[in-house]
Design a protein around this motif. Structure first.
Motif, mmCIF file in Angstrom:
data_model
loop_
_atom_site.group_PDB
_atom_site.id
_atom_site.type_symbol
_atom_site.label_atom_id
_atom_site.label_comp_id
_atom_site.label_asym_id
_atom_site.label_seq_id
_atom_site.Cartn_x
_atom_site.Cartn_y
_atom_site.Cartn_z
ATOM 1 N N ILE A 1 6.421 -21.072 10.268
ATOM 2 C CA ILE A 1 5.703 -20.689 9.045
ATOM 3 C C ILE A 1 4.273 -21.219 9.115
ATOM 4 C CG2 ILE A 1 6.632 -22.711 7.814
ATOM 5 C CD1 ILE A 1 6.611 -20.906 5.279
ATOM 6 N N TYR A 2 3.337 -20.425 8.645
ATOM 7 C CA TYR A 2 1.936 -20.855 8.644
ATOM 8 C C TYR A 2 1.234 -20.194 7.450
ATOM 9 C CZ TYR A 2 1.362 -16.279 10.795
ATOM 10 O OH TYR A 2 1.403 -14.925 11.043
ATOM 11 N N LEU A 3 0.206 -20.874 6.936
ATOM 12 C CA LEU A 3 -0.579 -20.340 5.816
ATOM 13 C C LEU A 3 -1.468 -19.219 6.323
ATOM 14 C CD1 LEU A 3 -1.518 -23.714 4.098
ATOM 15 C CD2 LEU A 3 0.109 -22.021 3.261
ATOM 16 N N SER A 4 -1.532 -18.132 5.558
ATOM 17 C CA SER A 4 -2.264 -16.971 6.059
ATOM 18 C C SER A 4 -3.362 -16.491 5.111
ATOM 19 C CB SER A 4 -1.288 -15.820 6.313
ATOM 20 O OG SER A 4 -0.625 -15.482 5.127
ATOM 21 N N LYS A 5 -3.242 -16.775 3.805
ATOM 22 C CA LYS A 5 -4.187 -16.179 2.849
ATOM 23 C C LYS A 5 -4.261 -17.066 1.618
ATOM 24 C CE LYS A 5 -5.169 -11.469 1.202
ATOM 25 N NZ LYS A 5 -5.998 -11.000 2.299
ATOM 26 N N LYS A 6 -5.390 -16.998 0.914
ATOM 27 C CA LYS A 6 -5.560 -17.776 -0.306
ATOM 28 C C LYS A 6 -6.312 -16.928 -1.324
ATOM 29 C CE LYS A 6 -8.568 -21.320 -0.685
ATOM 30 N NZ LYS A 6 -9.125 -22.688 -0.585
ATOM 31 N N ILE A 7 -5.787 -16.903 -2.545
ATOM 32 C CA ILE A 7 -6.454 -16.159 -3.619
ATOM 33 C C ILE A 7 -6.797 -17.166 -4.724
ATOM 34 C CG2 ILE A 7 -6.163 -14.407 -5.408
ATOM 35 C CD1 ILE A 7 -4.314 -12.904 -3.504
ATOM 36 N N PRO B 1 -2.209 -27.614 1.325
ATOM 37 C CA PRO B 1 -3.343 -28.377 0.769
ATOM 38 C C PRO B 1 -3.372 -28.284 -0.757
ATOM 39 C CG PRO B 1 -4.092 -26.316 1.733
ATOM 40 C CD PRO B 1 -2.639 -26.426 2.059
ATOM 41 N N GLY B 2 -4.199 -29.107 -1.391
ATOM 42 C CA GLY B 2 -4.338 -29.071 -2.850
ATOM 43 C C GLY B 2 -3.702 -30.288 -3.502
ATOM 44 N N LYS B 3 -3.960 -30.398 -4.842
ATOM 45 C CA LYS B 3 -3.474 -31.572 -5.578
ATOM 46 C C LYS B 3 -2.011 -31.418 -5.996
ATOM 47 C CE LYS B 3 -7.977 -32.874 -7.506
ATOM 48 N NZ LYS B 3 -8.770 -32.990 -8.738
ATOM 49 N N GLU B 4 -1.670 -30.268 -6.624
ATOM 50 C CA GLU B 4 -0.309 -30.149 -7.162
ATOM 51 C C GLU B 4 0.258 -28.756 -6.910
ATOM 52 O OE1 GLU B 4 2.199 -30.749 -11.323
ATOM 53 O OE2 GLU B 4 0.014 -30.678 -11.376
ATOM 54 N N LEU B 5 1.401 -28.721 -6.238
ATOM 55 C CA LEU B 5 2.156 -27.485 -6.006
ATOM 56 C C LEU B 5 3.121 -27.329 -7.186
ATOM 57 C CD1 LEU B 5 3.306 -25.135 -4.274
ATOM 58 C CD2 LEU B 5 4.633 -26.805 -3.021
ATOM 59 N N THR B 6 2.978 -26.217 -7.922
ATOM 60 C CA THR B 6 3.784 -26.071 -9.146
ATOM 61 C C THR B 6 4.902 -25.035 -9.034
ATOM 62 O OG1 THR B 6 2.123 -24.506 -9.950
ATOM 63 C CG2 THR B 6 1.932 -26.796 -10.689
ATOM 64 N N SER B 7 4.737 -24.042 -8.150
ATOM 65 C CA SER B 7 5.749 -22.972 -8.124
ATOM 66 C C SER B 7 5.706 -22.233 -6.786
ATOM 67 C CB SER B 7 5.486 -21.987 -9.266
ATOM 68 O OG SER B 7 6.463 -20.974 -9.284
ATOM 69 N N ILE B 8 6.853 -21.647 -6.415
ATOM 70 C CA ILE B 8 6.932 -20.821 -5.193
ATOM 71 C C ILE B 8 7.709 -19.556 -5.496
ATOM 72 C CG2 ILE B 8 6.818 -22.724 -3.518
ATOM 73 C CD1 ILE B 8 9.919 -22.411 -3.289
ATOM 74 N N SER B 9 7.509 -18.525 -4.657
ATOM 75 C CA SER B 9 8.304 -17.302 -4.789
ATOM 76 C C SER B 9 8.279 -16.526 -3.475
ATOM 77 C CB SER B 9 7.760 -16.417 -5.914
ATOM 78 O OG SER B 9 8.624 -15.315 -6.112
ATOM 79 N N GLY C 1 11.327 -11.332 2.798
ATOM 80 C CA GLY C 1 11.525 -12.667 3.350
ATOM 81 C C GLY C 1 10.540 -13.054 4.436
ATOM 82 N N LEU C 2 9.434 -12.282 4.581
ATOM 83 C CA LEU C 2 8.457 -12.572 5.632
ATOM 84 C C LEU C 2 7.239 -13.322 5.097
ATOM 85 C CD1 LEU C 2 8.541 -9.185 7.568
ATOM 86 C CD2 LEU C 2 9.727 -11.296 8.127
ATOM 87 N N ARG C 3 7.124 -13.412 3.766
ATOM 88 C CA ARG C 3 6.008 -14.152 3.168
ATOM 89 C C ARG C 3 6.510 -14.930 1.959
ATOM 90 N NH1 ARG C 3 1.160 -9.810 2.595
ATOM 91 N NH2 ARG C 3 2.863 -8.552 1.762
ATOM 92 N N ILE C 4 5.777 -15.976 1.624
ATOM 93 C CA ILE C 4 6.119 -16.757 0.446
ATOM 94 C C ILE C 4 4.824 -17.088 -0.281
ATOM 95 C CG2 ILE C 4 6.098 -18.996 1.662
ATOM 96 C CD1 ILE C 4 8.581 -19.747 -0.037
ATOM 97 N N PHE D 1 -5.000 -21.825 -7.309
ATOM 98 C CA PHE D 1 -4.961 -20.903 -6.165
ATOM 99 C C PHE D 1 -3.528 -20.403 -5.939
ATOM 100 C CE2 PHE D 1 -8.368 -23.935 -5.318
ATOM 101 C CZ PHE D 1 -9.441 -23.087 -5.064
ATOM 102 N N ILE D 2 -3.454 -19.197 -5.367
ATOM 103 C CA ILE D 2 -2.173 -18.720 -4.813
ATOM 104 C C ILE D 2 -2.335 -18.694 -3.298
ATOM 105 C CG2 ILE D 2 -0.471 -16.880 -4.714
ATOM 106 C CD1 ILE D 2 -1.451 -15.896 -7.386
ATOM 107 N N TYR D 3 -1.530 -19.499 -2.622
ATOM 108 C CA TYR D 3 -1.520 -19.494 -1.164
ATOM 109 C C TYR D 3 -0.385 -18.575 -0.706
ATOM 110 C CZ TYR D 3 -4.618 -23.569 -0.876
ATOM 111 O OH TYR D 3 -5.679 -24.418 -0.949
ATOM 112 N N PHE D 4 -0.645 -17.911 0.417
ATOM 113 C CA PHE D 4 0.408 -17.088 1.026
ATOM 114 C C PHE D 4 0.707 -17.639 2.412
ATOM 115 C CE2 PHE D 4 -1.515 -14.338 -2.105
ATOM 116 C CZ PHE D 4 -0.406 -13.746 -2.706
ATOM 117 N N ALA D 5 1.987 -17.786 2.698
ATOM 118 C CA ALA D 5 2.403 -18.257 4.027
ATOM 119 C C ALA D 5 3.222 -17.156 4.688
ATOM 120 C CB ALA D 5 3.225 -19.530 3.901
#
Length: 1184
Positions: free
Chosen positions: A3-9, A303-311, A316-319, A326-330
């Motif tokens: 798994i790796y981070l790919s995008k940030k909004i 990265p970041g201060k606080e991770l609050t939620s995931i989906s 099943g290829l991205r999270i 921010f919304i990070y995509f992995a």
């Protein structure tokens, strides 16, 4: 998985996010945050011009970015109903809004506000029909999809935090603020408390971080797999098979958890939260991934201060991760169970309806698929021509099975082992399976593509050395000291195995500490131990086994030279050196099969190709690398294939060329052969030389093409160039080159333009395109084509016959006059009329006639088979065929006609064989068919005698006697017919037939005279015996007595006790006590009765004759027609003139008139008045 981070909004105004939810069917992403922020986004994957850039590698842009207005406070809960495209959201004031999609935008559909408490959680049923909303104050509301309230409930003295439906929608799980979980049914009735085993020995307050129950919509990883995940904020989690599971999987994540969620198929559980960092002394955001069995798969640092939620995304290829504003995509690269062997992609997937894993063998060149269903599949590993399926045997045995298959899924060999095959490697001759503590090596038998010497070398001398098992801490010397003893394989080790790889010469085993054990193959000796500063996750050896690629647990790729020797700081010589090479975020790599310096690797969504550690320009791709050879890489888009796994498309198989091959091609196209040749000279490779040779051939530069073919060692190419050199015509050379490059239409057109139809025909003949051959031959006007045309018709017939289209094949074989194949087709079509016509059309002694005869024999067509055998003068085979098909009459006839003496001996032997096995009826049938009626009759009468002794039903015994007598009648007819045929003239025939027949009978059957003369005697006896009883039961007592009196003549066939018992009974009933007395005298004097029976008869006689005088009450008399003597009407002969009177077979009375009826078959008589109503003869049952 990797798994790796790919995008940030980024969210505008730095608004902090509270929750994120990804619609798994339509792909919308909803995120809620502070100040009433609610956005719906959609990441749309753009269709790239390059068809190869698909899946995760394709660029994605926001196709929707809509802010939804309606909430005035922080949005805390968002949940999707994917079935009905509805979004349900709630804020910290308890306001609930249901949003619907209309014309591409989201609008409010319903609003609800209790104004009492805040909504803590909402959940839709798996089918999207009902929603459950829980409030902090204990209120629960269940509503339907159209907004109607189904039921509500107040749970007293409890603060609710979570809600989750069971997989089937029958139960609800409520999470309480004190950490308890209560189970209710779907109507709101309390069932029980759920036991939280993971909180054993935990002190202090805990909160539920998440409850997620996978509903099984995409099948299960394996049968009876845990699906209910529960996690607490202290990092403790449990995964249960059902709500009452007493043995759940327990996990201590060691982190502070905020949310958990299953992926779309329940194979990975994401646990999101924060963890203490040892180096930085602060909390870092992490997402841990676990299997349903609690095994840790990967860690993603965010990265970041606080991770609050995931989906999770639907596939099943991205999270998606909500971090601060921010919304990070992995991106996730799953560890699919797949492999590639012999141009076949092997992959597995699960179906919701089946417990087994479906394994597909997809042959990529033809597109054919072979599907196997495998229970408890652990892994798929492929190499060369083989694929290995590792499975778990029966759950009770604790064993595992390794099944070696070929490229179409046919099992070649299998082994049961006692260690779990977590890591598997396959070479040309070996299978290596390793658990965490031990490894098992199996040398399998593979004759394909191996010379005898290689096989012997690989197999070794000893049979028992094919399988060996070692503990990882053992130091094998290669002397074959290890036997197959699994007991030592379970000893614990402080340094577990974490990966394996192997080549034909070397086996490498990686351990968690970074130690690499190097063993030699096939002898399996521990050669060396190398150390690297990482925990290896995957290993790969290059084609000479001199260099090792290592991908560690963090996705960092390093290279290690196994044979390099150097001196360390202590002055010691060390073998093996790590190279100054490192790449990050690597999830797949493959060495070239034919070059030690070439390898390809996947780094995020880019494929890099390295030559001498120098990278080429990256290629966008998300494919898994299958094969790297001849400067070409084959990769497969498994993500795309597994969307529709049962119908894989060739579009998902990518072929990529490396830079030197692309450059050479460009030089040949744009610059010229000379410069391209120089470039290839500087960068030599057989594939490049072949490219040059082919380009030179296109330009008819024979000298350059010959040199290039020599450099790439293509002997056929060299021969082809020499053959071209012998051709004078330039156009002829061009046509041959076009054919060489498989441009057959172009080549044929050139031949036709040159008026060389013969060459065009030869080309099509070589290709096997016989339909085109026929077209070309028919279009031609020259003679001498008949032979070729016949050949073409036959070849087309073969084409259809090979595909079992027999009727079409017949059409072409008829035109091609191919009688042999025509016979085969008629036989397969069961067209025996056509086969007979073919046999009739063949000349005598044709070589095909015996084969056609054999075909007729197999289907029991004796007459046709005999005709065919006789046509080719094989009389002996014709007789054998009759014997085989039990047509003995025909066999005897043939034997007589052609003077074959063995037939009688054969018949006798076969009959004796049947009699030995007590198959008398079959022997009778055999004699009957062979016209040996006397022998058949003898056997039939012997059966009748047996039946008579055994007191079988009289009617059955009578029938057997009748059949025997009918056989004697057939014998008479045969004698008459034979004598007729022997009579010389037609005039004498009739007169002589009867007399000659009788004389011949007398000559042939002197020993059987009695049998022939008394043929009907047994049938008569039982006929009258049955008749007397029938008359008695019908009340005709006088007639019954007269018939019984006639039975006295048959005491040699019937039991005298039966005769006189019947006579006595009938006489007594008829009040003819004189006759009755005589019957009793006979019974008392017979030797057949024992003492007690005689006494019984005497007592009965005494009882009768004390009451009645032994005199007949009346005696009816008749006059003898010859001498006028008065006789009793039951008398069958006259004592005065010795005249014999025949007995009527209808009534049993003597016939004293001259008017009577006679049966044509049995020659027995009856009164005409009595027989009038009958349709068959009462004795022989023949038609009247």
């Amino acid at each position: 998985m990797f798994i790796y981070l790919s995008k940030k909004i980024a969210i505008p105004n730095n608004t902090k996010l509270r929750c994120v939810s990804w619609n798994r069917e339509q792909g919308y992403i909803a995120c809620g945050g502070e100040n009433g922020l609610l956005k719906v986004l959609k990441l749309e994957i753009q269709t790239s011009k390059d068809a190869k850039i698909r899946g995760l590698a394709a660029p994605s842009n926001l196709s929707m970015n809509q802010t939804l207005e309606g909430h005035g406070a922080a949005v805390q809960v968002v949940t999707w109903n994917a079935h009905h495209q509805k979004l349900t959201t709630s804020d910290q004031f308890g306001l609930i809004i249901v949003w619907m999609l209309y014309k591409g935008s989201w609008f409010e559909e319903m609003i609800n506000n209790r104004n009492k408490s805040v909504v803590r959680s909402m959940a839709w049923t798996p089918d999207g029909q009902k929603i459950c909303i829980v409030y902090e104050d204990g209120a629960v509301i269940v509503g339907s999809v159209d907004g109607n309230r189904i039921w509500g409930k107040e749970i007293k003295a409890m603060q609710l935090t979570n809600v989750e439906w069971s997989w089937d929608g029958r139960h609800l799980l409520f999470g309480m603020s004190n950490g308890e979980i209560h189970i209710y049914d779907s109507q709101g009735n309390f069932c029980s408390k759920l036991t939280t085993y993971c909180l054993t020995n935990v002190t202090g307050a805990v909160k539920i971080a998440g409850i997620d129950w996978y509903n099984g919509s995409f099948g299960y990883v394996e049968p009876n797999c845990p699906t209910l995940a529960i996690c607490f904020d202290n990092g403790r989690a449990q995964i249960m098979k059902h709500e009452n599971d007493e043995n759940p999987v327990l996990i201590d994540t060691g982190m502070s958890v905020v949310q958990i969620q299953w992926n779309h198929r329940g194979s990975a559980l994401a646990v999101a939260g924060s963890q203490k960092s040892v180096q930085q002394d602060k909390d870092i955001n992490v997402v841990q991934f676990y299997t349903p069995f609690g095994e840790h798969m990967r860690t993603l640092k965010v990265p970041g201060k606080e991770l609050t939620s995931i989906s999770w995304e639907g596939g099943g290829l991205r999270i998606a991760l909500a971090v601060d504003s921010f919304i990070y995509f992995a991106n996730i690269r799953p560890d699919y169970k797949w492999g590639y062997c012999d141009k076949t992609v092997v992959y597995s997937f699960s179906k919701p309806a089946r417990t087994e894993q479906c394994v597909v063998f997809w042959e990529t060149t033809t597109g054919e698929r072979y599907i196997k269903y495998v229970r408890n599949l652990i892994s798929v590993t492929a190499y060369g021509d083989h694929c290995l399926l590792a499975t778990r045997a029966d759950e009770n045995t604790g064993q595992y099975v390794l099944v070696l298959c070929n490229s179409i899924g046919t099992p070649l060999e299998s082994k049961y082992i006692d260690i779990e095959p977590i890591y598997v490697a396959v070479t040309r001759t070996h299978v290596i399976a390793a658990s965490r503590e031990a490894f098992y090596v199996w040398q399998f038998k593979t004759p394909k593509k191996l010379s005898a010497m290689e096989v012997n070398q690989a197999m070794g001398r000893k049979k028992d050395s094919r399988e060996r098992v070692y503990h990882i801490d053992d130091t094998p010397s290669g002397a074959g000291e290890s036997m197959l003893d699994f007991s030592k394989a379970f000893a614990p080790t402080g340094d577990s195995i974490c990966c394996v790889c192997a080549s034909d010469k070397v086996l490498m085993i990686g351990r968690e500490s970074g130690t690499l054990n190097r063993y030699s193959l096939p002898h399996l000796a521990l050669v060396n131990k190398h150390t690297v500063n990482c925990r290896p996750h995957a290993l790969s050896l290059n084609c000479t086994s001199a260099r090792l690629a290592i991908i560690d647990i963090a996705g960092i790729l390093t290279l290690f030279d196994l044979d390099t020797k150097w001196v360390n700081s202590d002055g010691q010589e060390v073998q093996g050196q790590k190279l100054e090479f490192e790449r990050k975020d690597v999830w797949d790599m493959k060495w070239a099969e034919d070059n030690t310096e070439l390898f390809a690797m996947m780094e995020k969504t880019r494929m890099y190709i390295f030559r001498n550690l120098d990278p080429e320009e990256p290629i966008l791709s998300s494919g898994y690398i299958c094969h790297f050879e001849n400067l070409q890489i084959t990769s497969v888009l498994l993500d795309e294939i597994l969307k529709t796994p049962e119908t894989p498309s060739k579009d998902n198989l990518l072929g990529m060329e490396i830079k030197s091959l692309r450059d050479s091609r460009d030089l040949l196209e744009k610059v010229g052969i000379e410069d391209a040749a120089q470039f290839i000279e500087d960068n030599p490779h057989p594939r490049l030389w072949r490219l040059l040779a082919e380009a030179s051939l296109e330009n008819l530069d024979l000298k350059m093409s010959e040199q290039a073919f020599v450099r790439c060692k293509d002997y056929q190419g060299i021969e082809f160039v020499k053959r071209l050199g012998n051709l004078q015509s330039e156009v002829m050379r061009s046509a041959e080159v076009a054919a060489y490059f498989k441009r057959f239409e172009e080549s044929e057109r050139m031949y036709m333009d040159m008026d060389r139809r013969d060459l065009a025909v030869n080309l099509r003949v070589k290709l096997g395109d016989w339909f085109r051959v026929v077209q070309l031959l028919k279009a031609g006007s020259g003679g001498g084509d008949d032979t070729q045309l016949q050949l073409a018709w036959n070849a087309i017939g073969d084409y259809y016959a090979d595909r079992q289209k027999w009727s079409k094949a017949v059409t072409y074989y008829v035109q091609g006059n191919n009688q042999e194949r025509l016979a085969e087709c008629y036989y397969m079509l069961e067209d025996f009329i056509g086969l007979q016509k073919l046999a009739d059309s063949l000349p005598e002694n044709h070589r095909l006639l015996p084969d056609i005869s054999a075909m007729f024999v197999t289907v029991g067509m004796c007459q046709e088979a005999v005709a065919a055998y006789l046509k080719c003068h094989q009389v002996k085979k014709a007789v054998d065929c009759c014997v085989e098909l039990n047509q003995w009459d025909q066999a005897v006839e043939l034997a007589k006609t052609h003077s074959i003496k063995e037939i009688d001996n054969l018949l006798a032997r076969y009959a004796a064989h049947l009699l030995e096995k007590d198959k008398k009826l079959q022997a009778i049938e055999l004699y009957r068919k062979a016209n040996h009626f006397i022998e058949a009759a003898k056997l039939m009468f012997s059966i009748a005698v047996e039946y008579s002794k055994k007191k079988v039903k009289p009617l059955r015994t009578k029938k057997i006697y009748v059949l025997g007598a009918l056989l004697i009648e057939s014998y008479h007819e045969q004698m008459k017919l034979t004598s007729r045929l022997k009579a010389k003239s037609k005039k004498k025939a009739e007169a002589a037939s009867a007399l000659a027949g009788l004389l011949e009978e007398e000559a042939m059957a002197t020993s059987d005279t009695k049998l022939i003369d008394n043929a009907w005697r047994g049938a008569e006896a039982y006929h009258f015996f049955l008749l007397a009883q029938r008359q008695l039961y019908q009340g005709y007592v006088d007639a019954s007595m007269k018939t019984a009196l006639h039975l006295r003549e048959y005491d040699d066939i019937l039991d005298p006790v039966d005769i006189y018992s019947l006579l006595g009974l009938a006489a007594c009933a008829n009040r003819a006590f004189g006759t009755c007395s005589k019957a009793f005298i006979k019974l008392e004097s017979t030797d057949a009765l024992n003492q007690s029976q005689q006494e019984q008869y005497e007592a009965l006689a005494l009882e009768i004759f004390t009451k009645h005088s032994p005199k007949d009450s009346r005696i009816n008399k008749s006059e003898c027609p010859n001498c006028d003597t008065m006789l009793p009407d039951w008398s069958s002969s006259c004592p005065s003139c010795d005249a014999k009177f025949p007995t009527c077979i209808v009534t049993g009375r003597p016939i004293m008139d001259n008017l009577f009826w006679m049966c044509d078959t049995c020659k027995h008589r009856a009164y005409e008045s009595e027989i009038r109503s009958a349709t068959t003869c009462p004795l022989c049952h023949s038609q009247i």
